[in-house]
Scaffold this motif. Structure first.
Motif, mmCIF file in Angstrom:
data_model
loop_
_atom_site.group_PDB
_atom_site.id
_atom_site.type_symbol
_atom_site.label_atom_id
_atom_site.label_comp_id
_atom_site.label_asym_id
_atom_site.label_seq_id
_atom_site.Cartn_x
_atom_site.Cartn_y
_atom_site.Cartn_z
ATOM 1 N N UNK A 95 0.791 -1.231 0.000
ATOM 2 C CA UNK A 95 0.000 0.000 0.000
ATOM 3 C C UNK A 95 0.822 1.279 0.000
ATOM 4 N N UNK A 96 2.130 1.175 0.173
ATOM 5 C CA UNK A 96 2.968 2.366 0.292
ATOM 6 C C UNK A 96 3.227 3.041 -1.038
ATOM 7 N N UNK A 97 2.383 3.993 -1.400
ATOM 8 C CA UNK A 97 2.519 4.691 -2.676
ATOM 9 C C UNK A 97 3.740 5.607 -2.698
ATOM 10 N N UNK A 98 4.096 6.172 -1.547
ATOM 11 C CA UNK A 98 5.221 7.098 -1.476
ATOM 12 C C UNK A 98 6.409 6.511 -0.732
ATOM 13 N N UNK A 99 6.371 5.245 -0.432
ATOM 14 C CA UNK A 99 7.429 4.585 0.326
ATOM 15 C C UNK A 99 6.818 3.646 1.337
ATOM 16 N N UNK A 100 7.629 3.210 2.267
ATOM 17 C CA UNK A 100 7.148 2.265 3.269
ATOM 18 C C UNK A 100 7.745 2.617 4.626
ATOM 19 N N UNK A 101 6.915 2.552 5.663
ATOM 20 C CA UNK A 101 7.365 2.756 7.035
ATOM 21 C C UNK A 101 7.600 1.376 7.643
ATOM 22 N N UNK A 102 8.839 1.130 8.076
ATOM 23 C CA UNK A 102 9.215 -0.175 8.612
ATOM 24 C C UNK A 102 9.394 -0.064 10.124
ATOM 25 N N UNK A 103 8.570 -0.807 10.897
ATOM 26 C CA UNK A 103 8.744 -0.788 12.347
ATOM 27 C C UNK A 103 9.975 -1.602 12.739
ATOM 28 N N UNK A 104 10.877 -0.974 13.521
ATOM 29 C CA UNK A 104 12.093 -1.634 13.993
ATOM 30 C C UNK A 104 12.169 -1.391 15.498
ATOM 31 N N UNK A 105 11.744 -2.376 16.263
ATOM 32 C CA UNK A 105 11.701 -2.195 17.712
ATOM 33 C C UNK A 105 10.723 -1.096 18.077
ATOM 34 N N UNK A 106 11.187 -0.107 18.845
ATOM 35 C CA UNK A 106 10.307 0.989 19.270
ATOM 36 C C UNK A 106 10.419 2.202 18.342
ATOM 37 N N UNK A 107 10.939 2.001 17.145
ATOM 38 C CA UNK A 107 11.157 3.069 16.177
ATOM 39 C C UNK A 107 10.526 2.672 14.845
ATOM 40 N N UNK A 108 10.192 3.665 14.032
ATOM 41 C CA UNK A 108 9.711 3.405 12.673
ATOM 42 C C UNK A 108 10.632 4.129 11.698
ATOM 43 N N UNK A 109 11.122 3.403 10.695
ATOM 44 C CA UNK A 109 12.028 3.968 9.695
ATOM 45 C C UNK A 109 11.254 4.131 8.394
ATOM 46 N N UNK A 110 11.266 5.345 7.837
ATOM 47 C CA UNK A 110 10.572 5.624 6.573
ATOM 48 C C UNK A 110 11.542 5.445 5.413
ATOM 49 N N UNK A 111 11.160 4.590 4.472
ATOM 50 C CA UNK A 111 12.001 4.290 3.317
ATOM 51 C C UNK A 111 11.320 4.749 2.032
ATOM 52 N N UNK A 112 12.114 5.087 1.030
ATOM 53 C CA UNK A 112 11.590 5.592 -0.237
ATOM 54 C C UNK A 112 10.917 4.522 -1.075
ATOM 55 N N UNK A 113 10.164 4.970 -2.077
ATOM 56 C CA UNK A 113 9.375 4.107 -2.963
ATOM 57 C C UNK A 113 10.199 3.636 -4.154
ATOM 58 N N UNK A 114 9.982 2.409 -4.562
ATOM 59 C CA UNK A 114 10.513 1.858 -5.802
ATOM 60 C C UNK A 114 9.587 0.731 -6.236
ATOM 61 N N UNK B 100 16.520 -4.956 -1.260
ATOM 62 C CA UNK B 100 17.188 -3.676 -1.520
ATOM 63 C C UNK B 100 16.608 -3.048 -2.778
ATOM 64 N N UNK B 101 16.645 -1.720 -2.810
ATOM 65 C CA UNK B 101 16.143 -0.981 -3.957
ATOM 66 C C UNK B 101 16.708 0.413 -3.951
ATOM 67 N N UNK B 102 16.639 1.043 -5.094
ATOM 68 C CA UNK B 102 17.039 2.439 -5.232
ATOM 69 C C UNK B 102 15.749 3.241 -5.283
ATOM 70 N N UNK B 103 15.517 4.120 -4.282
ATOM 71 C CA UNK B 103 14.266 4.897 -4.269
ATOM 72 C C UNK B 103 14.110 5.759 -5.522
ATOM 73 N N UNK B 104 12.858 5.885 -5.967
ATOM 74 C CA UNK B 104 12.555 6.757 -7.097
ATOM 75 C C UNK B 104 12.971 8.181 -6.757
#
Length: 81
Positions: free
Chosen positions: A29-48, A76-80
Motif C-alpha cells: 500500500x505504500x505509494x510514497x514509500x514504506x514505514x518499517x517498524x524496527x523495535x520501538x522506532x519506525x524507519x521511513x524508506x523511499x518508494x521503488x 534492496x532498492x534504489x528509491x525513485x
C-alpha cells in the motif's frame, strides 16, 4: 553516510506472522514509500516499483549445540527520484 537501525528480539510464531503480514501490507500500500517498524522506532524508506530480493536458508546440525535453522531475507532498492 549510512544509518543502520537494528532490533533483536524473541517473538512467537504468531507474533512473527503478524509482523510479516503488516510489513507486507505496508509494502503493498505504500505509494510514497514504506514505514518499517524496527523495535520501538519506525524507519521511513523511499518508494521503488522494483525490489531486489535474496533469500538465504542455512540448516546446521551439531552434536553439542543441537540443530539450528536460519532464514535471512534481504531486500534492496534504489528509491525513485
Amino acid at each position: 553516510m549510512a544509518e543502520r537501525t537494528t532490533n533483536d528480539e524473541m517473538m512467537s510464531r504468531s507474533e512473527l506472522a503478524t509482523y510479516l503480514s503488516e510489513l507486507s501490507r505496508r509494502f503493498e500500500n505504500g505509494e510514497n514509500g514504506v514505514d518499517v517498524p524496527v523495535g520501538n522506532k519506525t524507519v521511513s524508506l523511499g518508494h521503488s516499483e522494483d525490489v531486489s530480493v535474496s533469500v538465504d536458508v542455512v540448516e546446521r546440525s551439531s552434536r553439542l549445540r543441537g540443530n539450528r535453522e536460519t532464514v535471512t531475507l534481504t531486500m534492496s532498492w534504489k528509491p525513485d527520484s
